[in-house]
Scaffold this motif. Sequence first.
Motif, PDB file in Angstrom:
ATOM      1  N   TYR A  14       6.111 -38.383  -5.129  1.00 47.17           N
ATOM      2  CA  TYR A  14       6.848 -39.066  -4.069  1.00 47.17           C
ATOM      3  C   TYR A  14       6.481 -40.547  -4.036  1.00 47.17           C
ATOM      4  O   TYR A  14       7.320 -41.405  -3.759  1.00 47.17           O
ATOM      5  CB  TYR A  14       6.535 -38.400  -2.732  1.00 47.17           C
ATOM      6  CG  TYR A  14       7.476 -38.752  -1.614  1.00 47.17           C
ATOM      7  CD1 TYR A  14       8.743 -38.179  -1.544  1.00 47.17           C
ATOM      8  CD2 TYR A  14       7.088 -39.644  -0.611  1.00 47.17           C
ATOM      9  CE1 TYR A  14       9.605 -38.484  -0.501  1.00 47.17           C
ATOM     10  CE2 TYR A  14       7.939 -39.945   0.428  1.00 47.17           C
ATOM     11  CZ  TYR A  14       9.202 -39.369   0.483  1.00 47.17           C
ATOM     12  OH  TYR A  14      10.050 -39.679   1.514  1.00 47.17           O
ATOM     13  N   MET A  15       5.228 -40.827  -4.342  1.00 50.88           N
ATOM     14  CA  MET A  15       4.751 -42.209  -4.369  1.00 50.88           C
ATOM     15  C   MET A  15       5.124 -42.912  -5.666  1.00 50.88           C
ATOM     16  O   MET A  15       5.033 -44.139  -5.756  1.00 50.88           O
ATOM     17  CB  MET A  15       3.227 -42.249  -4.215  1.00 50.88           C
ATOM     18  CG  MET A  15       2.701 -41.808  -2.881  1.00 50.88           C
ATOM     19  SD  MET A  15       0.898 -41.917  -2.829  1.00 50.88           S
ATOM     20  CE  MET A  15       0.644 -43.697  -2.911  1.00 50.88           C
TER      21      MET A  15
ATOM     22  N   LYS B 259       3.457 -42.303  -8.489  1.00 49.80           N
ATOM     23  CA  LYS B 259       2.190 -42.542  -9.177  1.00 49.80           C
ATOM     24  C   LYS B 259       1.733 -41.276  -9.901  1.00 49.80           C
ATOM     25  O   LYS B 259       2.085 -40.165  -9.520  1.00 49.80           O
ATOM     26  CB  LYS B 259       1.105 -42.976  -8.184  1.00 49.80           C
ATOM     27  CG  LYS B 259       1.375 -44.305  -7.498  1.00 49.80           C
ATOM     28  CD  LYS B 259       0.251 -44.664  -6.559  1.00 49.80           C
ATOM     29  CE  LYS B 259       0.473 -46.014  -5.895  1.00 49.80           C
ATOM     30  NZ  LYS B 259       0.399 -47.125  -6.862  1.00 49.80           N
TER      31      LYS B 259
ATOM     32  N   ARG C  33      -4.846 -40.935  -1.429  1.00 51.09           N
ATOM     33  CA  ARG C  33      -3.896 -39.854  -1.181  1.00 51.09           C
ATOM     34  C   ARG C  33      -3.901 -39.460   0.293  1.00 51.09           C
ATOM     35  O   ARG C  33      -2.852 -39.254   0.903  1.00 51.09           O
ATOM     36  CB  ARG C  33      -4.242 -38.656  -2.060  1.00 51.09           C
ATOM     37  CG  ARG C  33      -3.221 -37.533  -2.043  1.00 51.09           C
ATOM     38  CD  ARG C  33      -3.524 -36.540  -3.133  1.00 51.09           C
ATOM     39  NE  ARG C  33      -4.902 -36.049  -3.044  1.00 51.09           N
ATOM     40  CZ  ARG C  33      -5.599 -35.594  -4.091  1.00 51.09           C
ATOM     41  NH1 ARG C  33      -5.080 -35.591  -5.286  1.00 51.09           N
ATOM     42  NH2 ARG C  33      -6.836 -35.153  -3.911  1.00 51.09           N
TER      43      ARG C  33
ATOM     44  N   TYR D 156      -2.098 -42.145   2.322  1.00 47.51           N
ATOM     45  CA  TYR D 156      -0.637 -42.107   2.184  1.00 47.51           C
ATOM     46  C   TYR D 156      -0.048 -40.887   2.889  1.00 47.51           C
ATOM     47  O   TYR D 156       1.027 -40.957   3.486  1.00 47.51           O
ATOM     48  CB  TYR D 156      -0.252 -42.099   0.709  1.00 47.51           C
ATOM     49  CG  TYR D 156       1.240 -42.280   0.497  1.00 47.51           C
ATOM     50  CD1 TYR D 156       1.857 -43.498   0.768  1.00 47.51           C
ATOM     51  CD2 TYR D 156       2.028 -41.226   0.053  1.00 47.51           C
ATOM     52  CE1 TYR D 156       3.225 -43.667   0.593  1.00 47.51           C
ATOM     53  CE2 TYR D 156       3.400 -41.381  -0.123  1.00 47.51           C
ATOM     54  CZ  TYR D 156       3.989 -42.608   0.144  1.00 47.51           C
ATOM     55  OH  TYR D 156       5.346 -42.758  -0.023  1.00 47.51           O
ATOM     56  N   ARG D 157      -0.768 -39.760   2.832  1.00 48.85           N
ATOM     57  CA  ARG D 157      -0.308 -38.544   3.525  1.00 48.85           C
ATOM     58  C   ARG D 157      -0.168 -38.838   5.028  1.00 48.85           C
ATOM     59  O   ARG D 157       0.820 -38.452   5.662  1.00 48.85           O
ATOM     60  CB  ARG D 157      -1.301 -37.410   3.298  1.00 48.85           C
ATOM     61  CG  ARG D 157      -0.894 -36.096   3.963  1.00 48.85           C
ATOM     62  CD  ARG D 157      -1.929 -35.013   3.743  1.00 48.85           C
ATOM     63  NE  ARG D 157      -1.975 -34.556   2.362  1.00 48.85           N
ATOM     64  CZ  ARG D 157      -2.970 -34.789   1.518  1.00 48.85           C
ATOM     65  NH1 ARG D 157      -4.034 -35.484   1.925  1.00 48.85           N
ATOM     66  NH2 ARG D 157      -2.939 -34.333   0.286  1.00 48.85           N
TER      67      ARG D 157
ATOM     68  N   ILE E 266       2.967 -40.961   5.707  1.00 49.10           N
ATOM     69  CA  ILE E 266       4.203 -40.182   5.659  1.00 49.10           C
ATOM     70  C   ILE E 266       4.390 -39.396   6.952  1.00 49.10           C
ATOM     71  O   ILE E 266       5.489 -39.343   7.527  1.00 49.10           O
ATOM     72  CB  ILE E 266       4.186 -39.213   4.463  1.00 49.10           C
ATOM     73  CG1 ILE E 266       4.291 -39.977   3.144  1.00 49.10           C
ATOM     74  CG2 ILE E 266       5.307 -38.182   4.571  1.00 49.10           C
ATOM     75  CD1 ILE E 266       5.612 -40.672   2.947  1.00 49.10           C
TER      76      ILE E 266
END
Length: 354
Positions: free
Chosen positions: A328-329, A331, A339, A342-343, A346
Amino acid sequence: MFDNILDSVLSPWLQHTTSDSDHIVISSRIRLARNFRDILFTNKNDEAALSHVDSIVRGLVSTLKDSDNQDYYCISLDKLSDIERSILVEKHLISPVMAEKMPFRSLLVSDDASVAIMVNEEDHLRIQTMEAGLNLMKAFHHAECIDNAIDEKQPFAFNESFGYLTACPTNVGTGLRASVMLHLPALAMTGRINRLVRSIVQLGYSVRGLYGEGSEALGHVYQVSNQRTMGISEVDTIEQLTKIIEGIIAEERKCRQSLVHNDKEGFEDHLWRSYGILRYARSISGQESLEKLSDVQLGVDLDILPAWPIDSFNKLVAITRPNFLLKYMGKEELTPQGRDNYRATIIRETFSQK
């Protein structure tokens, strides 16, 4: 088409709303274990036999399309990256064992991902059909249609006395595994889940976690399935499992009401704290996010927390899984801290859109 399946947060078949107002049942799945007649089983590791099976399956694409009017795509799993294969596991399209990079393993998948046929796993074929909600019979009729279409083109190994022959004796007979995925937070919170699991197992059923055999019940999500495949018909298996599931649903509902009535303030405080963490956290692990998402879905179901779109729980469970999150990123690698950060981002963005 296959890229769409990998990139989509939810498979199209799971986007259909269910009839359950409290969203206890997530999905139903039928799996048929099948082997072609006169070809060595997969566990013999015979390269010629594995190649032969793979070749047969690639010739079945048009047959499958004719059987249910869906488009099908066949992909060699060894051509996918480790992350892409792991995403297929997270989407429940292949098993964790199937994600291991080995030759002549492939996946036949329909355009809406409601059908996923694993090739050269433990058996030549593992035909899987999925439906949202408690729809085992609908999933079975779909699987039966596909099963018959393939058998007409390439006969399966079948014995009049034993039924369908499989690599593992526990699948001989119908070769059928019917399973239902359930969200059971109240049973877990009240401590009644362990006793219920023991009762279900004693009745001859298995209870597993989010990703099947050997996995944990992350986010209070459990899979319940039959174990018996001999001496019972497919329809009877499904009807009996459906009764078991209906009993579990009733117990979960009782536990939800018990939580509300026994300690309403403490229970609501617990749910609101989970809501607050998800709404404002700057970093959150995969396990904690599933626990808090489970709490929030429970709070929404009980009209304690603000309502959110009907598929929010399923979407956030899917998107916050480690491998899909990376894709989704855009990467291929990320530190665990990155991680988790970023979670949390979101999840915050999803909550702000409500």
